[in-house]
Design a protein around this motif. Structure first.
Motif, PDB file in Angstrom:
ATOM      1  N   GLN A  14      37.113  39.227  44.717  1.00 42.36           N
ATOM      2  CA  GLN A  14      36.227  38.934  43.580  1.00 42.36           C
ATOM      3  C   GLN A  14      35.777  37.478  43.596  1.00 42.36           C
ATOM      4  O   GLN A  14      34.620  37.175  43.304  1.00 42.36           O
ATOM      5  CB  GLN A  14      36.952  39.219  42.276  1.00 42.36           C
ATOM      6  N   ARG A  41      42.583  41.870  45.733  1.00 42.45           N
ATOM      7  CA  ARG A  41      41.342  42.252  45.030  1.00 42.45           C
ATOM      8  C   ARG A  41      40.743  41.029  44.346  1.00 42.45           C
ATOM      9  O   ARG A  41      39.536  40.837  44.335  1.00 42.45           O
ATOM     10  CB  ARG A  41      41.639  43.351  44.006  1.00 42.45           C
ATOM     11  N   ARG A  42      41.616  40.191  43.770  1.00 47.32           N
ATOM     12  CA  ARG A  42      41.148  38.968  43.092  1.00 47.32           C
ATOM     13  C   ARG A  42      40.500  38.026  44.111  1.00 47.32           C
ATOM     14  O   ARG A  42      39.484  37.395  43.804  1.00 47.32           O
ATOM     15  CB  ARG A  42      42.338  38.306  42.387  1.00 47.32           C
ATOM     16  N   ARG A  95      33.120  36.913  46.077  1.00 47.85           N
ATOM     17  CA  ARG A  95      31.818  37.504  45.755  1.00 47.85           C
ATOM     18  C   ARG A  95      30.831  36.419  45.312  1.00 47.85           C
ATOM     19  O   ARG A  95      29.640  36.531  45.525  1.00 47.85           O
ATOM     20  CB  ARG A  95      31.971  38.505  44.608  1.00 47.85           C
ATOM     21  N   ASP A 139      32.277  47.518  48.790  1.00 45.17           N
ATOM     22  CA  ASP A 139      32.050  46.765  47.554  1.00 45.17           C
ATOM     23  C   ASP A 139      32.185  47.700  46.340  1.00 45.17           C
ATOM     24  O   ASP A 139      32.827  47.361  45.335  1.00 45.17           O
ATOM     25  CB  ASP A 139      30.630  46.171  47.605  1.00 45.17           C
ATOM     26  N   ASP A 149      39.173  48.384  40.971  1.00 46.08           N
ATOM     27  CA  ASP A 149      39.384  47.358  39.950  1.00 46.08           C
ATOM     28  C   ASP A 149      39.318  47.942  38.549  1.00 46.08           C
ATOM     29  O   ASP A 149      40.139  47.628  37.685  1.00 46.08           O
ATOM     30  CB  ASP A 149      38.299  46.292  40.105  1.00 46.08           C
ATOM     31  N   GLY A 162      35.010  47.767  43.241  1.00 48.12           N
ATOM     32  CA  GLY A 162      34.683  47.876  41.813  1.00 48.12           C
ATOM     33  C   GLY A 162      35.405  49.044  41.169  1.00 48.12           C
ATOM     34  O   GLY A 162      35.962  48.925  40.069  1.00 48.12           O
TER      35      GLY A 162
END
Lengths: 102, 131
Positions: free
Chosen positions: A18, A14-15, A21, A74, A81, A78
């Motif tokens: 991010q 997940r990081r 992004r 996306d 997260d 979110g």
């Protein structure tokens, strides 16, 4: 969709998403943010690629990773997260009194 | 969106229109208003599906344009188009016919303007970088 859920279930992956992004990054640039070995990082990258969330492109001698997430994916990132950070905060709050008593 | 998906959507719209016409001719208690609403909700769905796929359509990286800018444009366009479609559909579901028409048009044009403005900004920056 199963692959997407599997990819999003891991905090490291997940990081990575991010970080991507903001802009496409090379494998080296991404690895700098994590205290894990290169093979582990490559395994994470391949899971993300299999899920179709990132794409690798060779530019010269470096491989650039870039985001390939639909709006739904996306939003899912979110959501997961937010849930993950809430869960982490709750478990930290629970752990604090134990430490204080000890 | 792929050609196949576009054809499926077009067929869906035609089928919906044909089904409504057939049902009304058979005396179904359909009003023209419901048919119009259904068509526009379907159209909103089309915007949502199209917008959802925008950030997934990647082109090979080029030295002419900053990949970060292209990516951020694609994400913005995708999100804008999905939210536009959502607003468009919701307007046709919940508002009376008159306001639904004008509100959905305002939402649609606002979304289009936002995406176009961002596209022109991206093209301008590309031109500046190539000079």
């Amino acid at each position: 969709m199963n692959r997407v859920f599997k990819a999003l279930s891991d905090p490291t992956r997940r990081r990575v998403l991010q970080l991507l992004r903001r802009r496409p990054l090379s494998a080296g640039e991404l690895s700098e943010h994590f205290a894990v070995t290169k093979p582990t990082m490559s395994a994470h990258f391949s899971v993300l690629q299999e899920a179709g969330l990132i794409e690798a492109e060779k530019t010269g001698r470096t491989v650039l990773y870039r985001l390939k997430m639909s709006v739904l994916e996306d939003a899912l990132l979110g959501f997961v997260d937010t849930l993950g950070s809430r869960k982490r905060a709750r478990s930290e709050r629970r752990a604090r009194p134990v430490k204080e008593n000890a | 969106m792929t050609v196949r998906n576009s054809v499926i959507f077009a067929l869906g719209i035609l089928l919906l229109a044909a089904a409504t016409r057939f049902a009304t001719s058979r005396g179904a208690p359909f009003e023209a208003e419901i048919a119009r609403r259904a068509m526009n909700v379907f159209l909103g769905g089309f915007f949502i599906v199209t917008g959802n796929a925008i950030p997934k359509t990647l082109k090979p990286l080029s030295a002419r344009c900053d990949p970060a800018r292209v990516q951020s444009f694609q994400r913005l366009a995708g999100w804008t188009w999905v939210l536009t479609g959502l607003g468009f559909s919701l307007a046709w579901v919940f508002l009376p016919l008159g306001p639904a028409n004008s509100v959905s048009m305002v939402i649609l044009f606002a979304g289009m303007l936002l995406v176009l403005e961002e596209l022109f900004r991206l093209l301008r920056s590309q031109r500046r970088e190539t000079r």
